[in-house]
Scaffold this active site. Structure first.
Site, PDB file in Angstrom:
ATOM      1  N   GLY A  25       0.820  -1.217   0.000  1.00 30.61           N
ATOM      2  CA  GLY A  25       0.000   0.000   0.000  1.00 30.61           C
ATOM      3  C   GLY A  25       0.848   1.259   0.000  1.00 30.61           C
ATOM      4  CG  ASP A  26       0.207   4.008   2.158  1.00 28.83           C
ATOM      5  OD1 ASP A  26      -0.912   4.427   1.811  1.00 28.83           O
ATOM      6  OD2 ASP A  26       0.451   3.557   3.294  1.00 28.83           O
ATOM      7  CE  LYS A  45      -3.127   1.856  -3.822  1.00 25.52           C
ATOM      8  NZ  LYS A  45      -2.071   1.811  -2.811  1.00 25.52           N
ATOM      9  N   GLY A  46      -2.571   6.837  -6.239  1.00 26.49           N
ATOM     10  CA  GLY A  46      -3.369   8.038  -6.491  1.00 26.49           C
ATOM     11  C   GLY A  46      -2.712   8.914  -7.534  1.00 26.49           C
ATOM     12  N   GLY A  55      -5.788   5.986   1.591  1.00 19.97           N
ATOM     13  CA  GLY A  55      -5.404   7.392   1.658  1.00 19.97           C
ATOM     14  C   GLY A  55      -4.494   7.686   0.491  1.00 19.97           C
ATOM     15  CG  HIS A  56      -5.498   7.144  -2.884  1.00 24.22           C
ATOM     16  ND1 HIS A  56      -4.721   6.018  -2.735  1.00 24.22           N
ATOM     17  CD2 HIS A  56      -6.763   6.697  -3.026  1.00 24.22           C
ATOM     18  CE1 HIS A  56      -5.495   4.950  -2.792  1.00 24.22           C
ATOM     19  NE2 HIS A  56      -6.738   5.327  -2.962  1.00 24.22           N
ATOM     20  CB  THR A  84      -7.690   2.240   8.883  1.00 22.87           C
ATOM     21  OG1 THR A  84      -8.851   1.570   8.359  1.00 22.87           O
ATOM     22  CG2 THR A  84      -6.500   1.966   7.976  1.00 22.87           C
ATOM     23  CD  GLN A 100      -7.255  -0.879   0.894  1.00 24.74           C
ATOM     24  OE1 GLN A 100      -8.072  -1.407   0.159  1.00 24.74           O
ATOM     25  NE2 GLN A 100      -7.471   0.316   1.405  1.00 24.74           N
ATOM     26  NE  ARG A 123      -1.986   3.097  11.549  1.00 25.45           N
ATOM     27  CZ  ARG A 123      -2.529   1.908  11.293  1.00 25.45           C
ATOM     28  NH1 ARG A 123      -2.362   0.916  12.142  1.00 25.45           N
ATOM     29  NH2 ARG A 123      -3.229   1.700  10.200  1.00 25.45           N
ATOM     30  CG  ASP A 131      11.936  11.665  -5.337  1.00 21.35           C
ATOM     31  OD1 ASP A 131      11.225  10.775  -5.841  1.00 21.35           O
ATOM     32  OD2 ASP A 131      11.528  12.406  -4.426  1.00 21.35           O
ATOM     33  CB  VAL A 154      12.039  11.962 -10.396  1.00 22.07           C
ATOM     34  CG1 VAL A 154      12.681  10.778 -11.098  1.00 22.07           C
ATOM     35  CG2 VAL A 154      11.316  12.859 -11.411  1.00 22.07           C
TER      36      VAL A 154
END
Ligand code: GDP
Ligand code: IMO
Ligand code: MG
Length: 427
Positions: A12-13, A16-17, A40-41, A128, A222, A301, A331, A412
């Site tokens: 996750g994270d 994707k957004g 969360g995106h 969550t 996710q 978190r 980056d 980047v």
């Protein structure tokens, strides 16, 4: 290239957004097909920074219809909060559509989520706390409440009553407050008029759109390692996060999908509990967290950080039939002298190339690293692959080789333009 799925290729994270937002301008529909406001995106558009939870990133692209598919679980309060926030910032959300088969997260399931975690004690999942797991459990248990139930008050009341028989018994046994059937029913009914104009038969409409040659992006919440079937169970979320979920979560058949894009960071992170072979507990992990800004968009978190894991990447390719990988946050690695990349695991003294099936094996897996030379020049302004320092190019080419799938674009920096495109995803 009409139907493209974007999935998380790690825990996750991954960004994707941003990946979805980037396609937005050329896309007719963006469909969220799983999860809920556990996602969360963060998407940066010019000077503006948006944190989306329930709504797909396509909502930010004018002309693109954002769809909440039947596979999503919807907290109606969060839905309208998010709509109001975006409208307040000048985003037109009038095109938002929602499947009448999507399930609703009733208030009691948020309470049950917390209670379940407390009961698990040190075996807790680290959810969550948004009521996601209990709502998917209700769906499977056939006591869920769907969006369409909002339009028949007597059926809605019966369904809430049926669910509360079980929920209240559980809550009472834990000395928690119980819920009143009329209060819950009326709380839900209060949203009916606002939801009605958004109703959408996602299967019929999306298939028609594809027949007409429109472009549809399916945007996962996710990621593969959090998938209910293929992730590190039980330390997973409760939905199908993989490409197959795009089909069940929207009503579009698998042969209609043209491309499946996995998003992966140039390293890896995880939020919540569960095994994580390349996790770092030293200052290298602290550095990734700090430079990468690795704090959860939803719960704030600190994210657990580790090196790129090619075992996970190969697994993501296999489980999703990935056609492309988007690597983000290259980056963040600038300035690291030697960059470890996990090429395989050592489990009980043996070298293992593939994702272990057995949970205990995954808990014991130790990373086997290869060390790649780093680079010190800033890369955030690079626009072409050839602009990257040689070692950064070599790093990407090695990830491509180890992962077994072409790397089509490289992030980047967090902004829309800070992306190197090697292969266009929409061709
Ligand atoms: P998602 O849940 O997969 O959409 O990812 P999140 O939004 O939770 O986390 C990704 C974070 O990385 C966000 O804060 C993005 O703005 C940021 N991001 C995405 N791509 C890049 C990139 O290439 N470089 C940097 N520095 N940040 C990025
Ligand atoms: P995006 O879409 C990272 C994790 C939680 C917890 C587990 C189960 O932003 O990538 P849940 O509340 O879903 O029952 O929690 O899954 N989790 C995520 N971790 N990114 C997410 O979404 C997540 N959504 C859920 O931290 O470990
Ligand atoms: Mg996220």
């Amino acid at each position: 290239m009409p139907a493209i799925v974007i999935v998380g290729a790690q825990w996750g994270d991954e960004g994707k957004g941003k990946a979805s937002d980037q396609l937005g301008a050329e896309v007719d529909y963006v469909v969220k097909f799983n999860g809920g406001n556990n996602a969360g995106h963060t998407v940066i558009v010019g000077e503006e920074k948006f944190a989306l939870h329930l709504l797909p990133a396509g909502i930010l692209s004018p002309g693109c219809t954002a769809v909440i598919g039947n596979g999503v679980v919807v907290d109606l309060n969060v839905l309208f909060e998010e709509i109001e926030e975006l409208e307040g910032r000048g985003v037109d959300t009038s095109g938002l559509r929602i499947s009448s088969n999507a399930h609703i997260i009733p208030s009691y399931n948020k309470k049950i989520d917390g209670a379940n975690e407390r009961l698990l004690g040190k075996r807790k999942i680290g959810t969550t706390g948004r009521g996601i797991g209990p709502t998917y459990a209700d769906k499977m248990n056939r006591i869920g409440i769907r969006v369409q139930d909002l339009f028949d008050p007597s059926i809605l009341r019966q369904k809430v009553e049926g669910a509360l028989h079980q929920k209240n018994a559980q809550l009472a046994s834990l000395d928690e407050d119980t819920f009143d059937v009329d209060v819950v029913t009326n709380e839900l009914l209060a949203y009916a008029d606002r939801v009605r104009p958004m109703l959408f038969n996602s299967s019929a409409e999306l298939n028609r759109a594809l027949d007409e040659g429109k472009t549809v992006v399916f945007e996962a919440g996710q990621a593969v390692m959090l998938d209910i079937d293929h992730g590190t169970y039980p330390y997973v979320t409760s939905s199908s996060t993989t490409a197959a979920g795009a089909c069940t979560g929207s009503g579009v058949g698998p042969l209609r999908l043209d491309r499946v894009v996995g998003v992966a960071k140039a390293y890896i992170t995880r939020v919540g509990e569960g095994p994580f072979p390349t996790e770092l507990f030293d200052e290298a992990g602290e550095r990734l967290r700090k430079v990468g800004g690795e704090y959860g968009t939803t719960t704030g978190r600190p994210r657990r950080c580790g090196w790129y894991d090619a075992v996970v990447a190969r697994y993501a390719v296999r489980v999703n039939s990935l056609t492309d990988i988007v690597v983000t946050k290259l980056d963040v690695l600038t300035g690291i002298e030697q960059i470890p990349v996990c090429v395989a695991y050592e489990i009980d003294g043996a070298r293992v190339e593939d994702m272990p099936e057995n949970q205990s094996d995954m808990h014991h897996a130790k990373p086997i690293y290869e060390y790649l030379p780093g680079w010190s020049e800033g890369i955030s302004d690079c626009q072409d692959f050839e602009d990257l320092p040689e070692n950064a190019q070599a790093y990407i080419l090695r990830l491509e080789e180890l992962s077994g799938c072409r790397i089509s674009s490289i992030g980047v920096g967090p902004e829309r333009a800070q992306t190197i495109v090697r292969h266009r995803l929409l061709d």
